[in-house]
Design a protein around this motif. Structure first.
Motif, PDB file in Angstrom:
ATOM      1  N   LYS A  22     -14.275 -12.065 -41.215  1.00 41.92           N
ATOM      2  CA  LYS A  22     -14.317 -11.714 -39.788  1.00 41.92           C
ATOM      3  C   LYS A  22     -15.645 -11.015 -39.463  1.00 41.92           C
ATOM      4  O   LYS A  22     -16.301 -11.353 -38.486  1.00 41.92           O
ATOM      5  CB  LYS A  22     -13.171 -10.761 -39.458  1.00 41.92           C
ATOM      6  N   ASN A  23     -16.068 -10.098 -40.321  1.00 38.51           N
ATOM      7  CA  ASN A  23     -17.256  -9.285 -40.009  1.00 38.51           C
ATOM      8  C   ASN A  23     -18.564  -9.994 -40.307  1.00 38.51           C
ATOM      9  O   ASN A  23     -19.636  -9.427 -40.096  1.00 38.51           O
ATOM     10  CB  ASN A  23     -17.168  -7.938 -40.727  1.00 38.51           C
ATOM     11  N   ARG A  97     -14.755  -3.649 -30.146  1.00 36.31           N
ATOM     12  CA  ARG A  97     -16.007  -2.915 -30.207  1.00 36.31           C
ATOM     13  C   ARG A  97     -17.153  -3.770 -30.710  1.00 36.31           C
ATOM     14  O   ARG A  97     -18.301  -3.605 -30.308  1.00 36.31           O
ATOM     15  CB  ARG A  97     -15.803  -1.728 -31.134  1.00 36.31           C
ATOM     16  N   ARG A 126     -17.268   5.976 -32.400  1.00 39.18           N
ATOM     17  CA  ARG A 126     -18.010   4.714 -32.521  1.00 39.18           C
ATOM     18  C   ARG A 126     -19.228   4.622 -31.598  1.00 39.18           C
ATOM     19  O   ARG A 126     -19.359   3.722 -30.798  1.00 39.18           O
ATOM     20  CB  ARG A 126     -17.066   3.527 -32.268  1.00 39.18           C
ATOM     21  N   ILE A 128     -23.234   4.065 -30.254  1.00 35.56           N
ATOM     22  CA  ILE A 128     -24.228   3.034 -30.614  1.00 35.56           C
ATOM     23  C   ILE A 128     -25.648   3.576 -30.413  1.00 35.56           C
ATOM     24  O   ILE A 128     -26.588   2.817 -30.166  1.00 35.56           O
ATOM     25  CB  ILE A 128     -24.011   1.746 -29.775  1.00 35.56           C
ATOM     26  N   ASP A 129     -25.801   4.883 -30.566  1.00 42.46           N
ATOM     27  CA  ASP A 129     -27.122   5.510 -30.339  1.00 42.46           C
ATOM     28  C   ASP A 129     -28.205   4.924 -31.249  1.00 42.46           C
ATOM     29  O   ASP A 129     -29.352   4.724 -30.822  1.00 42.46           O
ATOM     30  CB  ASP A 129     -27.029   7.024 -30.524  1.00 42.46           C
ATOM     31  N   MET A 130     -27.836   4.582 -32.479  1.00 50.57           N
ATOM     32  CA  MET A 130     -28.854   4.062 -33.413  1.00 50.57           C
ATOM     33  C   MET A 130     -29.272   2.643 -33.025  1.00 50.57           C
ATOM     34  O   MET A 130     -30.425   2.249 -33.197  1.00 50.57           O
ATOM     35  CB  MET A 130     -28.336   4.102 -34.848  1.00 50.57           C
ATOM     36  N   THR A 168     -25.814   1.876 -40.406  1.00 54.58           N
ATOM     37  CA  THR A 168     -24.952   1.233 -39.416  1.00 54.58           C
ATOM     38  C   THR A 168     -24.977  -0.277 -39.623  1.00 54.58           C
ATOM     39  O   THR A 168     -26.047  -0.895 -39.600  1.00 54.58           O
ATOM     40  CB  THR A 168     -25.368   1.585 -37.967  1.00 54.58           C
ATOM     41  N   VAL A 169     -23.797  -0.868 -39.809  1.00 57.18           N
ATOM     42  CA  VAL A 169     -23.707  -2.301 -40.081  1.00 57.18           C
ATOM     43  C   VAL A 169     -24.083  -3.110 -38.844  1.00 57.18           C
ATOM     44  O   VAL A 169     -25.038  -3.901 -38.861  1.00 57.18           O
ATOM     45  CB  VAL A 169     -22.295  -2.666 -40.573  1.00 57.18           C
ATOM     46  N   THR A 170     -23.381  -2.912 -37.737  1.00 58.92           N
ATOM     47  CA  THR A 170     -23.691  -3.719 -36.548  1.00 58.92           C
ATOM     48  C   THR A 170     -25.020  -3.287 -35.937  1.00 58.92           C
ATOM     49  O   THR A 170     -25.697  -4.095 -35.298  1.00 58.92           O
ATOM     50  CB  THR A 170     -22.585  -3.607 -35.483  1.00 58.92           C
ATOM     51  N   ASP A 311     -13.111  -0.007 -45.232  1.00 56.77           N
ATOM     52  CA  ASP A 311     -12.088  -0.944 -44.743  1.00 56.77           C
ATOM     53  C   ASP A 311     -11.014  -1.218 -45.789  1.00 56.77           C
ATOM     54  O   ASP A 311     -10.049  -1.916 -45.497  1.00 56.77           O
ATOM     55  CB  ASP A 311     -12.726  -2.273 -44.316  1.00 56.77           C
ATOM     56  N   ILE A 333     -16.975   7.693 -43.824  1.00 59.99           N
ATOM     57  CA  ILE A 333     -17.621   6.856 -42.810  1.00 59.99           C
ATOM     58  C   ILE A 333     -17.101   7.151 -41.410  1.00 59.99           C
ATOM     59  O   ILE A 333     -17.872   7.313 -40.471  1.00 59.99           O
ATOM     60  CB  ILE A 333     -17.415   5.350 -43.128  1.00 59.99           C
ATOM     61  N   ARG A 377      -6.867  -2.075 -40.280  1.00 57.59           N
ATOM     62  CA  ARG A 377      -6.716  -1.883 -41.735  1.00 57.59           C
ATOM     63  C   ARG A 377      -5.524  -0.985 -42.050  1.00 57.59           C
ATOM     64  O   ARG A 377      -4.851  -1.184 -43.053  1.00 57.59           O
ATOM     65  CB  ARG A 377      -8.008  -1.303 -42.329  1.00 57.59           C
TER      66      ARG A 377
HETATM   67  C1  EPZ Z   1     -18.726  -2.264 -39.088  1.00 54.99           C
HETATM   68  O1  EPZ Z   1     -18.477  -1.466 -37.957  1.00 54.99           O
HETATM   69  C2  EPZ Z   1     -17.452  -3.083 -39.318  1.00 54.99           C
HETATM   70  N1  EPZ Z   1     -17.209  -3.930 -38.148  1.00 54.99           N
HETATM   71  C3  EPZ Z   1     -16.278  -2.126 -39.541  1.00 54.99           C
HETATM   72  O2  EPZ Z   1     -15.130  -2.912 -39.804  1.00 54.99           O
HETATM   73  C4  EPZ Z   1     -16.586  -1.265 -40.769  1.00 54.99           C
HETATM   74  O3  EPZ Z   1     -15.531  -0.355 -40.969  1.00 54.99           O
HETATM   75  C5  EPZ Z   1     -17.903  -0.511 -40.541  1.00 54.99           C
HETATM   76  O4  EPZ Z   1     -18.966  -1.451 -40.246  1.00 54.99           O
HETATM   77  C6  EPZ Z   1     -18.314   0.311 -41.757  1.00 54.99           C
HETATM   78  O5  EPZ Z   1     -18.467  -0.540 -42.861  1.00 54.99           O
HETATM   79  C7  EPZ Z   1     -17.920  -5.077 -38.025  1.00 54.99           C
HETATM   80  O6  EPZ Z   1     -18.751  -5.419 -38.854  1.00 54.99           O
HETATM   81  C8  EPZ Z   1     -17.614  -5.914 -36.810  1.00 54.99           C
HETATM   82  P1  EPZ Z   1     -21.164   1.387 -38.440  1.00 54.99           P
HETATM   83  P2  EPZ Z   1     -19.697  -0.665 -37.243  1.00 54.99           P
HETATM   84  O7  EPZ Z   1     -22.093   1.195 -37.291  1.00 54.99           O
HETATM   85  O8  EPZ Z   1     -20.945  -1.450 -37.393  1.00 54.99           O
HETATM   86  C9  EPZ Z   1     -21.626   5.888 -36.960  1.00 54.99           C
HETATM   87  C10 EPZ Z   1     -12.918  -3.602 -39.507  1.00 54.99           C
HETATM   88  O9  EPZ Z   1     -11.851  -3.059 -39.792  1.00 54.99           O
HETATM   89  N2  EPZ Z   1     -22.621   5.330 -36.010  1.00 54.99           N
HETATM   90  O10 EPZ Z   1     -21.607   0.978 -39.805  1.00 54.99           O
HETATM   91  O11 EPZ Z   1     -19.233  -0.304 -35.887  1.00 54.99           O
HETATM   92  C11 EPZ Z   1     -20.222   5.363 -36.687  1.00 54.99           C
HETATM   93  O12 EPZ Z   1     -19.575   6.146 -35.715  1.00 54.99           O
HETATM   94  C12 EPZ Z   1     -14.039  -2.816 -38.874  1.00 54.99           C
HETATM   95  O13 EPZ Z   1     -13.197  -4.808 -39.729  1.00 54.99           O
HETATM   96  C13 EPZ Z   1     -23.335   6.201 -35.189  1.00 54.99           C
HETATM   97  O14 EPZ Z   1     -23.126   7.416 -35.218  1.00 54.99           O
HETATM   98  O15 EPZ Z   1     -19.802   0.628 -38.130  1.00 54.99           O
HETATM   99  C14 EPZ Z   1     -19.566   5.464 -38.039  1.00 54.99           C
HETATM  100  O16 EPZ Z   1     -19.111   6.797 -38.243  1.00 54.99           O
HETATM  101  C15 EPZ Z   1     -13.601  -1.398 -38.580  1.00 54.99           C
HETATM  102  N3  EPZ Z   1     -24.265   5.684 -34.333  1.00 54.99           N
HETATM  103  C16 EPZ Z   1     -20.704   5.182 -39.015  1.00 54.99           C
HETATM  104  O17 EPZ Z   1     -21.918   5.409 -38.264  1.00 54.99           O
HETATM  105  C17 EPZ Z   1     -24.531   4.335 -34.250  1.00 54.99           C
HETATM  106  O18 EPZ Z   1     -25.412   3.923 -33.471  1.00 54.99           O
HETATM  107  C18 EPZ Z   1     -20.727   3.741 -39.535  1.00 54.99           C
HETATM  108  O19 EPZ Z   1     -20.652   2.905 -38.412  1.00 54.99           O
HETATM  109  C19 EPZ Z   1     -23.799   3.468 -35.097  1.00 54.99           C
HETATM  110  C20 EPZ Z   1     -22.858   3.984 -35.976  1.00 54.99           C
END
Ligand code: EPZ
Length: 427
Positions: A22-23, A97, A126, A128-130, A168-170, A311, A333, A377
């Protein structure tokens, strides 16, 4: 609202075919915005989140046709002849999201994106500042308008060096996609290294992008004027792989997981081996079974890839509830990813949560109960609990499950589980 009914106690035997991730599918679908050429995605998972994302991309101007081809593979043909809208509306983004993944490609292709801020969700705020900081480095103007973020780059994006303040993944995926059409070279440092990012990068390269450092924390992208199309097969889902592996570890039995690989879960294998789980590679994937009649306790801490995946934390917590001894599970995380704990306690689990750590004392067996799914999850962790618990477990709000697990009750009942979906009217 559908429910899932499970009668626990049956060991699992047989085979489970793992679906496309999915991701990985979500950013790959978003990459179709980067070109007016056709993009074909094979091994696409047939999930609610993929269908949700399709409707958003249709709104933006992407023609998408999903079909099951002759051997049952679910594929998608996508084409963004032109961008019809640069706005991702609130009622779409709040449902999922990951809709923020249209941000980078839209700005790169159309010079503008107006995306509703995702708002919080069950597992945390969640932000998206980064993502936004990186796009600003690439010359975009960012403004906030009643809950929406507006990103504009009228003269196109320009290559830049950007070091992510956190993993940050996304965020990495958004900036990677944006950089493929920027003028000049972009270096993304402290980038996330999840396999889904590498899968996206390989697809972008096949579309004509120039990307170096794939799989490392420094990605160097040489911008191109345009990208072409390609046909790409979606990476197997490592979280689904880990989830079914843990289901077998708890219920006992032996199952072969096919169309996947142990290499996708590098930190999960040693953790489960230390609990008494045995793996055997096969030419289609691997077999998994529990060595002893009870798992041993374990301490884990979630980390960005290649560390233990957040996850899979809820699923691992379930294993700990029936393990011999006390386990410590630390979530680093997300700030609120223990919603499964109160539900497991209704099943008799002995868990105390202090801050971002769950202290689990193993008991011989959980007891079935009616429980509530809260996020994707957490809900699948309740399925695993139900499969091993005594008597009957009813899981409510299974729409959370359908977001990320393709035909879960079919895959499990084919291995002997007593699991069925109860269709309830919307009332
Ligand atoms: C991705 O979410 C996954 N979703 C999540 O899977 C997964 O849990 C997560 O990465 C961590 O591995 C997809 O890929 C679609 P992050 P993402 O940005 O990208 C903070 C599932 O169950 N952060 O890596 O949204 C954030 O709040 C989902 O399939 C900032 O502060 O996660 C978090 O605490 C759930 N600022 C941490 O970083 C930002 O600009 C990691 O977030 C971005 C993130």
């Amino acid at each position: 609202m559908d429910k899932i009914r499970i009668i626990g106690g049956t060991p699992l035997y047989g085979q489970i075919k793992i679906s496309g991730a999915k991701n990985a599918a979500l950013p790959l679908i978003s990459a179709s915005l980067l070109t007016d050429a056709p993009l074909v995605l094979k091994n696409l998972p047939d999930l609610a989140d993929v269908r949700t994302f399709k409707s958003l991309l249709n709104h933006l101007g992407v023609d998408i046709v999903f079909k099951h081809d002759v051997d049952g593979d679910h594929a998608g043909a996508l084409r963004a002849h032109s961008i019809q809208s640069t706005e991702a509306p609130y009622d779409q983004v709040r449902k999922m999201r990951a809709s923020v993944l249209v941000l980078g490609p839209l700005v790169a292709r159309a010079g503008r994106a107006k995306v509703s801020l995702p708002g919080g969700c069950a597992i945390g705020s969640r932000p998206i500042d980064m993502h936004l900081k990186g796009l600003e480095h690439m010359g975009a103007d960012i403004s906030l308008e009643d809950g929406y973020v507006v990103v504009e780059a009228r003269n196109g994006l320009r290559g830049a060096d950007y070091t992510f303040p956190g993993i940050t993944v996304t965020g990495t995926e958004n900036l990677l996609m944006a950089a493929t059409l920027a003028k000049g070279t972009t270096r993304l440092m402290n980038a996330a290294r999840e396999p889904e990012i590498s899968d996206l990068a390989h697809c972008l390269v096949a579309m004509g992008a120039k990307i170096d450092g794939i799989g490392t924390s420094t990605l160097t992208i040489e911008g191109r004027d345009r990208l072409g199309g390609t046909t790409h097969s979606v990476l197997p889902d490592r979280i689904e792989t880990g989830t079914y592996t843990m289901a077998v570890a708890l219920t006992g039995g032996e199952v072969e997981l096919t169309e996947t690989s142990l290499d996708l879960i590098p930190s999960v294998v040693p953790a489960l081996e230390s609990m008494g789980v045995h793996f055997e590679k096969t030419n289609r994937g691997f077999k998994v079974k529990r060595q002893s009649d009870r798992l041993k306790a374990i301490d884990i801490e979630t980390e960005p890839y290649p560390g233990f995946p957040t996850d899979l934390q809820a699923q691992m917590t379930v294993l700990a509830t029936m393990a011999e001894g006390a386990s410590v599970i630390t979530e680093t995380i997300f700030e609120n990813r223990f919603m499964h704990v109160p539900e497991l306690m209704r099943m008799g689990a002995d868990i105390r949560v202090r801050g971002n750590t769950a202290f689990v004392r193993g008991i011989p067996r959980l007891k079935g109960a009616p429980v509530m799914a809260t996020d994707l999850r957490a809900s699948v962790s309740l399925v695993i609990a139900g499969l091993a618990a005594e008597d009957e477990t009813i899981i409510n709000r299974v729409y959370h499950l359908d977001r990320g697990y393709e035909h879960i009750e079919n895959k499990l009942s084919a291995c002997g589980a007593h699991i069925e979906r109860i269709h309830e009217s919307a009332a």
